[in-house]
Write a protein that holds these residues in place. Structure first.
Motif, PDB file in Angstrom:
ATOM      1  N   GLN A   8      56.247 -55.959  18.838  1.00 47.18           N
ATOM      2  CA  GLN A   8      55.904 -54.981  17.819  1.00 47.18           C
ATOM      3  C   GLN A   8      57.069 -54.836  16.862  1.00 47.18           C
ATOM      4  OE1 GLN A   8      52.828 -53.456  17.880  1.00 47.18           O
ATOM      5  NE2 GLN A   8      53.532 -53.008  15.800  1.00 47.18           N
ATOM      6  N   ASP A   9      56.768 -54.872  15.579  1.00 43.97           N
ATOM      7  CA  ASP A   9      57.820 -54.571  14.623  1.00 43.97           C
ATOM      8  C   ASP A   9      58.148 -53.095  14.696  1.00 43.97           C
ATOM      9  OD1 ASP A   9      58.214 -57.109  13.105  1.00 43.97           O
ATOM     10  OD2 ASP A   9      56.057 -56.863  12.852  1.00 43.97           O
ATOM     11  N   HIS A 111      51.934 -52.750  -0.113  1.00 42.35           N
ATOM     12  CA  HIS A 111      51.619 -52.402   1.272  1.00 42.35           C
ATOM     13  C   HIS A 111      52.895 -52.264   2.094  1.00 42.35           C
ATOM     14  CE1 HIS A 111      47.272 -52.653   1.219  1.00 42.35           C
ATOM     15  NE2 HIS A 111      47.346 -53.763   0.517  1.00 42.35           N
ATOM     16  N   VAL A 112      52.838 -51.410   3.092  1.00 37.35           N
ATOM     17  CA  VAL A 112      53.936 -51.282   4.042  1.00 37.35           C
ATOM     18  C   VAL A 112      53.773 -52.314   5.155  1.00 37.35           C
ATOM     19  CG1 VAL A 112      52.847 -49.495   5.505  1.00 37.35           C
ATOM     20  CG2 VAL A 112      55.346 -49.629   5.336  1.00 37.35           C
ATOM     21  N   ASP A 113      52.531 -52.579   5.514  1.00 37.03           N
ATOM     22  CA  ASP A 113      52.265 -53.605   6.534  1.00 37.03           C
ATOM     23  C   ASP A 113      50.842 -54.115   6.372  1.00 37.03           C
ATOM     24  OD1 ASP A 113      50.670 -51.576   7.557  1.00 37.03           O
ATOM     25  OD2 ASP A 113      52.042 -51.101   9.196  1.00 37.03           O
ATOM     26  N   GLY A 114      50.538 -55.178   7.111  1.00 31.53           N
ATOM     27  CA  GLY A 114      49.212 -55.777   7.018  1.00 31.53           C
ATOM     28  C   GLY A 114      48.820 -56.412   8.341  1.00 31.53           C
ATOM     29  N   ALA A 115      47.529 -56.636   8.505  1.00 36.05           N
ATOM     30  CA  ALA A 115      47.020 -57.155   9.773  1.00 36.05           C
ATOM     31  C   ALA A 115      47.483 -58.581  10.024  1.00 36.05           C
ATOM     32  CB  ALA A 115      45.496 -57.089   9.772  1.00 36.05           C
ATOM     33  N   GLY A 118      52.070 -58.595   9.425  1.00 38.08           N
ATOM     34  CA  GLY A 118      52.936 -57.508   9.881  1.00 38.08           C
ATOM     35  C   GLY A 118      53.582 -56.814   8.699  1.00 38.08           C
ATOM     36  N   PRO A 119      54.923 -56.681   8.726  1.00 41.58           N
ATOM     37  CA  PRO A 119      55.606 -55.984   7.634  1.00 41.58           C
ATOM     38  C   PRO A 119      55.245 -56.588   6.285  1.00 41.58           C
ATOM     39  CG  PRO A 119      57.139 -56.480   9.404  1.00 41.58           C
ATOM     40  CD  PRO A 119      55.857 -57.193   9.740  1.00 41.58           C
ATOM     41  N   TYR A 123      57.719 -52.667   3.087  1.00 41.35           N
ATOM     42  CA  TYR A 123      57.999 -52.194   4.440  1.00 41.35           C
ATOM     43  C   TYR A 123      59.265 -51.358   4.501  1.00 41.35           C
ATOM     44  CZ  TYR A 123      58.979 -52.557   9.480  1.00 41.35           C
ATOM     45  OH  TYR A 123      59.256 -52.290  10.790  1.00 41.35           O
TER      46      TYR A 123
END
Lengths: 202, 257
Positions: A8-9, A111-115, A118-119, A123
């Motif tokens: 996990q980030d 975006h801060v993150d994405g599916a 990730g980041p 981010y």
């Protein structure tokens, strides 16, 4: 930070929560020299300041260098965001806002993150602090420099529209991404807050 | 004018109307405006207003605080072509009593053109419809109303940044109600406290071509975890992390000074 979560980030950095006295910056509530009272005459796109469309944003402090896509408003009046696909992890300029370099609050979101990856591009946006510098490149080759003067966390449920999108005396930037706690039960999307970076042209 | 001439004049007029109908209702004016409401008459009331014009329809959002709680606060959009399109200043206090009543403010902001009632009529007829205005529980107004119909002149004036929002009702003697010997310039049955302007702001044309509503959905949550328990825990950690960052930055900025 992501203790106990495998592969996990870490959760994205988060600025102080607005309105809880943890502000570490110049307060956008208390206008600085280039911040308006909201009663200035309209200047957006004024002909004497011909600024071409922004094409790239660079924020060395947080290692961001991204081409800019363009977003508009959705039917419900909220701001579009980059959709899954090749543009998802790019920052985006809102074409209903002034172009960076024009008088007014130019809006750039990411975006801060994405599916998938990730980041995402913004981010680390919440790590920015006053006096950090950033640059927007226009299509005509103009390089426009900005300086951060405030970083705030606002609840989406109580988003201070005028504070973020209100008129300004000078050329300013608003960098926006998601932040705060993640609520998986929230219908519109999990993050309950937005990180907003306020910057003014140097 | 004979019949033929009359026909010649009316025909293009009709076709223009037809054209406008075809083009939709957006011919009167379009635009978004915003105002920072500043205190008047020694009140502590501040606020913000946003008005969107689409054709002859206004959508109004008004947020104010610092008002006398639990009393009706008339709120209006003012305009007159001959007005200064400003909020009044001390020099508008013509009778020199130290306060600016609604009439004294007129050279600055003009007449009432929209009554920001919560229900029913929004025309100037409702200027003092006290039972249909917000009563500011806790001293705050959070008002939103769409589909407010105005004529072409008013729509254009708002879109051009020439209209002014005024919230009324000032408790000069701080006794928690509208009273006092001085009667209202608008209605002698009311004390002047009930109708004097408490805050005012010019609806300036927005620098945004269009202003987004609310926040932005810029995250999938992929970096916050995938299990609900983890998500909740991480949410807390993220917040804590933010506070720690804040502390660290305060130290940093202190040392920079």
């Amino acid at each position: 930070m992501a203790v106990g979560v495998v592969n996990q980030d870490p959760a994205p950095p988060s600025p102080p929560v607005a309105g809880r006295g943890s502000l570490n910056t110049a307060d956008p509530d208390k206008p600085g020299p280039s911040h308006s009272t909201g009663t200035v005459k309209p200047q957006a796109g004024s002909p004497e300041v011909a600024v071409s469309r922004p094409v790239k944003i660079r924020i060395p402090t947080i290692n961001v260098s991204s081409p800019l896509t363009v977003v508009g408003l959705q039917a419900d009046g909220t701001l579009e965001v980059p959709q899954p696909g090749p543009d998802y992890d790019k920052a985006a300029w809102f074409d209903g806002s002034p172009a960076p370099g024009e008088i007014g609050p130019a809006v750039i979101e990411g975006h801060v993150d994405g599916a998938v990856n990730g980041p995402s591009v913004f981010y680390r946006l919440g790590e920015l602090k006053p006096d950090d510098k950033l640059v927007v490149d226009s299509r005509d080759g103009t390089v426009i420099r900005f300086e951060v003067y405030a970083v705030r966390l606002f609840a989406k449920s109580n988003f201070p529209t005028l504070k973020v999108y209100g008129n300004t005396n000078g050329s300013e930037l608003r960098l926006i991404t998601c932040g705060g706690p993640f609520d998986p039960n929230r219908a519109e999307g999990g993050y309950t807050d937005n990180v907003v970076v306020f910057a003014r042209r140097l | 004018m004979n019949r033929l001439q009359k026909a010649a004049v009316t025909a293009p007029a009709l076709s223009l109307v037809a054209l406008m109908a075809l083009a939709g209702p957006a011919n009167a004016a379009d635009g978004s405006t915003q105002a920072q409401l500043k205190p008047l008459n020694g009140s502590n009331s501040t606020g913000t207003a946003m008005v969107t014009v689409s054709g002859n329809t206004l959508t109004v959002k008004l947020a104010a605080q610092g008002l006398l709680p639990n009393q009706p606060h008339a709120a209006h959009i003012h305009f007159a072509a001959e007005a200064r399109h400003e909020c009044p200043t001390a020099s508008d206090d013509k009778n020199g009593d130290g306060n600016i009543n609604t009439t004294e403010g007129a050279p600055a902001y003009g007449d009432v053109v929209v009554s920001l009632t919560k229900t029913g009529d929004t025309s100037p007829d409702s200027v003092l419809a006290v039972n249909r205005f917000d009563t500011a529980p806790g001293g705050k107004i959070s008002y939103e109303r769409g589909s407010i119909q105005v004529n072409d002149e008013v729509a254009q004036a708002v879109a051009d940044g020439e209209a002014v929002v005024v919230v009324h009702g000032v408790d000069y003697n701080d006794d928690g109600k509208y009273d006092g010997k001085t009667k209202s310039d608008l209605d002698p049955k009311l004390p002047t406290e009930a109708t004097d302007p408490a805050s005012c702001g010019v609806l300036a044309v927005s620098q945004m071509g269009s202003t987004p509503t609310g926040g932005i959905e810029t995250g999938s949550g992929s970096t916050t975890g995938t299990e609900n328990e983890g998500l909740i825990a991480l949410g807390g950690v993220a917040l804590l992390g933010g506070l720690m960052l804040a502390t660290r930055r305060r130290f940093a900025s202190t040392s920079n000074n």
